[in-house]
Write an enzyme that holds these catalytic residues in place. Structure first.
Site, short mmCIF file in Angstrom:
data_model
loop_
_atom_site.label_atom_id
_atom_site.label_comp_id
_atom_site.label_asym_id
_atom_site.label_seq_id
_atom_site.Cartn_x
_atom_site.Cartn_y
_atom_site.Cartn_z
N GLU A 41 -25.42 46.49 30.91
CA GLU A 41 -24.62 47.49 30.22
C GLU A 41 -23.92 46.94 28.99
O GLU A 41 -23.86 47.60 27.95
CB GLU A 41 -23.57 48.07 31.18
CG GLU A 41 -22.70 49.14 30.54
CD GLU A 41 -21.60 49.62 31.48
OE1 GLU A 41 -20.97 50.64 31.17
OE2 GLU A 41 -21.38 48.96 32.52
N ASP A 42 -23.37 45.71 29.08
CA ASP A 42 -22.47 45.22 28.04
C ASP A 42 -23.02 44.07 27.20
O ASP A 42 -22.34 43.61 26.28
CB ASP A 42 -21.14 44.75 28.69
CG ASP A 42 -20.39 45.90 29.33
OD1 ASP A 42 -20.59 47.05 28.90
OD2 ASP A 42 -19.61 45.65 30.27
#
Length: 717
Positions: A76-77
């Site tokens: 996600e990051d």
């Protein structure tokens, strides 16, 4: 930052054969991918995944779950991808990380259908591998522990989402310790005054009587030793939120609560559990109605324990939970016990439930939900509540949420039994249908042919299945009522223009409106989705184009006192009509709003006299087009509603809307919007309605300022 050695050391303590090299590689990979990222607190971002991994290692979980925790934010990051994680750490870890990422992206705090659909996705992710949810819960717990660094408004949003979704979900998974902590942190944010008040009362209690937990703990140990029971005794104060919730549920003050202290007796065997129970009851007086045996009747999440409350030292009531070591492990870890290790081997806890079987049974029960809203209600009402176990007359066990009633019991057996329920016996005694059932009770449902669910039942039941069945039945009955009411509205509206509400006319209206049949038109009228005037306009639009009478022929201008070019309209808060004293308030962009002289809204303009305009109604105005609302309470008997509609029509007042505000088995309360000429005309209408023997009350209905802006408050004159 927690070093990798701390993670691997903790894992080796319960699994000496854990893959230390892979754990270290995941640690290094995650730290490298999050390099340069920081949390709101200013700490390196990777401190968060490591903390999540430590939380799960404390639950003695397997290698892949710990690796997933270390990597759960990489897709996600960071620039990491599913394929790269699969290549480095295997497909199983990649799937788990991907599952956690999808859970993180679900907006579970949304409302309505969006939230319901996201709950479906949550269950789908859980059904693939429940460890995804375990990582997400640990992720939420660490975020809540460090939430003080977020802006206040975001803290409130996260705390409410945690209280509504994640804390109950942790409890339903059997991880009660996590639920308690999540609730307490959320409680501190959402209601700090209440929490601080409870903590202050705890401190006062300690100052008055000292710390009683060690004393009571020693009392219990002495009693058990005398009975020959070898057990560990643990004592604790209940969490502030748990105490506040009990105060709210029981409507009692802090001083009257009976179980602000809790004690656990952990034995070596089931036999010793019952020996310990006997010893405790022999030494202290048991409190009636506070005994629950979850060993013989476990909860569906695998929880087993004996609960009892006794009057202990100095008469203080204390709750005692008695369980074996294996039961205690399930009570602490819940479904996480399914993956737990002991001495390097997967430990098969005999009391741990199969999470996949549990999840399948959960989703099967949701298949009957008609729409997303029903599904979401099923989740919140049945998944997030403790259960009670009741028996049919044949001895079959029926599991229900805590707080369930005999109606819930009836619908849990079969919809047909619920629909035809007219009464119930609990343990052989006739009880009201709103009675809350308790563990171990035997329930007999009394049925009658022709009985249908009542509107009041919806407030008595708590299970999604019962609510859905009742609503489904009521919708069918409601449509029939709406069609009957709509037929009266259609008849009155069309007779006013010299037409007849024939089936053919209604079918023509349905065709023009894109509806299937004439009854659909009547249902819309009865549900106030369209008015009688709309029906006339649909069938006879030419009547709406008739020229208005010219001034001077008995229909003078409506109001006097307006300036040149000024336009006025009645204020929705008071809806004045001719015959009332009025005043105008100039409103920028809206012309002049006409208010009754006693309108509550005028208080807001007391300091602005330049906006006040002296107005009065013109004499001789006789057009019946002034809207006014009346509130009627009438008997719920056949033909009464139609007769009232006829009465209003006979007084030459046009019904434009009907809204039922309260439905009871014996009376209806409704707001009827009508068009009248003036106050004298309105008085005639009210008098005619009030003369009817089936009308309990009739009065003019006026909205307050808040209601006029969209609220629900109102007042009657």
């Amino acid at each position: 930052m927690i070093p990798v050695e701390a993670v691997t050391s903790l894992m080796r303590s319960y699994n000496p054969r854990c893959a230390v090299g892979v754990i270290e590689a995941a640690y290094d990979y995650g730290r490298r991918m999050h390099e340069g990222q920081f949390r709101t607190s200013g700490e390196p971002y990777f401190t968060h995944p490591v903390a999540v991994a430590m939380l799960l290692a404390e639950q003695r979980l397997d290698d892949n779950t710990i690796i997933t925790a270390l990597l759960h934010d990489t897709i996600e990051d960071t620039g990491s991808t599913y394929n790269e994680i699969a290549l480095r750490f295997g497909d199983e870890v990649a799937q788990l990380v991907d599952g956690v990422t999808k859970l993180t992206n679900l907006e579970l705090s949304q409302v309505g259908n969006a939230q319901a659909e996201n709950f479906r996705k949550l269950l789908m992710a859980m059904s693939k591998d429940l460890r995804v949810l375990l990582v997400k819960l640990a992720d939420r717990l660490h975020n809540m522990r460090t939430i003080r660094h977020l802006p206040p408004e975001k803290q409130v949003r996260k705390a409410r989402e945690t209280m509504d979704i994640f804390a109950p979900l942790a409890g339903r998974m059997g991880m009660q310790w996590m639920r308690d902590e999540l609730e307490d942190i959320s409680f501190r944010i959402l209601n700090p005054e209440a929490r601080n008040s409870i903590i202050r009362r705890f401190l006062t209690l300690r100052n008055e009587s000292g710390d009683v937990i060690p004393k009571i703990t020693e009392d219990i140990r002495t009693v058990l030793a005398g009975a020959g029971v070898t057990a560990e005794v643990l004592g604790r104060e209940k969490k502030p939120y748990s105490i506040w919730r009990k105060m709210e549920e029981k409507k009692e003050g802090f001083s009257r609560l009976s179980d602000i202290y809790g004690f656990r007796i952990v034995t070596r065997s089931v036999e010793e559990c019952y020996m310990a129970l006997g010893a405790v009851h022999q030494r202290w007086r048991a409190v009636p109605g506070r005994f629950k045996d979850y060993i013989s009747q476990p909860k569906s999440n695998g929880y087993r324990s004996i609960h009892t409350t006794v009057s202990g030292r100095d008469g203080k009531r204390v709750e005692v939970q008695i369980r074996t070591l294996e039961m205690h492990a399930v009570a602490e870890s819940g479904v996480a016990a399914h993956w737990s290790y002991r001495d390097g081997e997967r430990f098969e806890n005999p009391f741990a439930v199969d999470p996949f079987r549990w999840l399948r049974s959960l989703t099967e029960r949701f298949d009957g939900a008609e729409d997303s809203e029903d599904f979401l209600e099923h989740v919140k009402l049945e998944m997030f509540q403790d259960q009670v176990f009741c028996f049919t007359p044949k001895g079959e066990v029926v599991k229900l949420p805590r707080g369930a009633t005999p109606i819930d019991f009836a619908y849990a057996i079969h919809t047909r039994i619920g629909d035809s329920c007219v009464g119930a016996k609990v343990d052989g005694n006739r009880v009201p249908l709103w009675t809350k059932l308790r563990n171990g009770q035997s329930v007999t449902i009394i049925r009658a042919e022709g009985q249908r669910p009542q509107p009041s039942w919806e407030d008595m039941v708590i299970t999604g299945r019962a609510k859905s069945a009742i609503r489904r039945s009521l919708r069918g009955e409601q449509r029939a009522t709406q069609v009957r009411l709509g037929r009266e509205i259609a008849r009155v509206a069309l007779e006013r223009v010299g037409k007849r509400a024939s089936d053919k006319a209604l079918e023509a209206a349905a065709k023009r409106l894109g509806l299937e049949e004439g009854d659909d038109v009547l249902a819309r009228l009865g549900a106030a989705e369209m008015t009688g005037k709309d029906l006339v306009a649909t069938l006879y639009p030419e009547l709406q184009r008739e020229p208005l009478p010219a001034a001077g022929d008995g229909t003078a201008p409506v109001v006097i006192g307006l300036g040149s070019g000024q336009e006025a309209r009645p204020a929705p808060c008071c809806n004045p009509i001719p015959g009332e004293r009025i005043v105008g308030i100039a409103v920028r962009g809206k012309g002049v709003m006409i208010h009754a002289i006693d309108c509550e809204e005028l208080v807001a303009f007391e300091e602005e006299p330049d906006r006040w305009i002296d107005l009065r109604w013109a004499e001789g105005h006789s057009r019946p087009d002034h809207a006014v609302a009346i509130e009627i309470a009438l008997a719920n008997d056949a033909g009464v509603l139609g007769r009232i509609c006829t009465l209003i029509g006979e007084q030459h007042a046009n019904i434009t809307d009907i809204d039922f505000t309260d439905r009871k088995p014996d009376f209806y309360r409704m707001i009827v919007e009508i068009e009248v000429r003036d106050m004298e005309h309105l008085t005639h209408v009210l008098t005619a309605i009030d003369a009817d023997s089936d009308v309990a009350q009739v009065r003019r209905f006026r909205r307050t300022a808040a209601a006029a802006r969209g609220g629900a408050a109102h007042r009657g004159d």
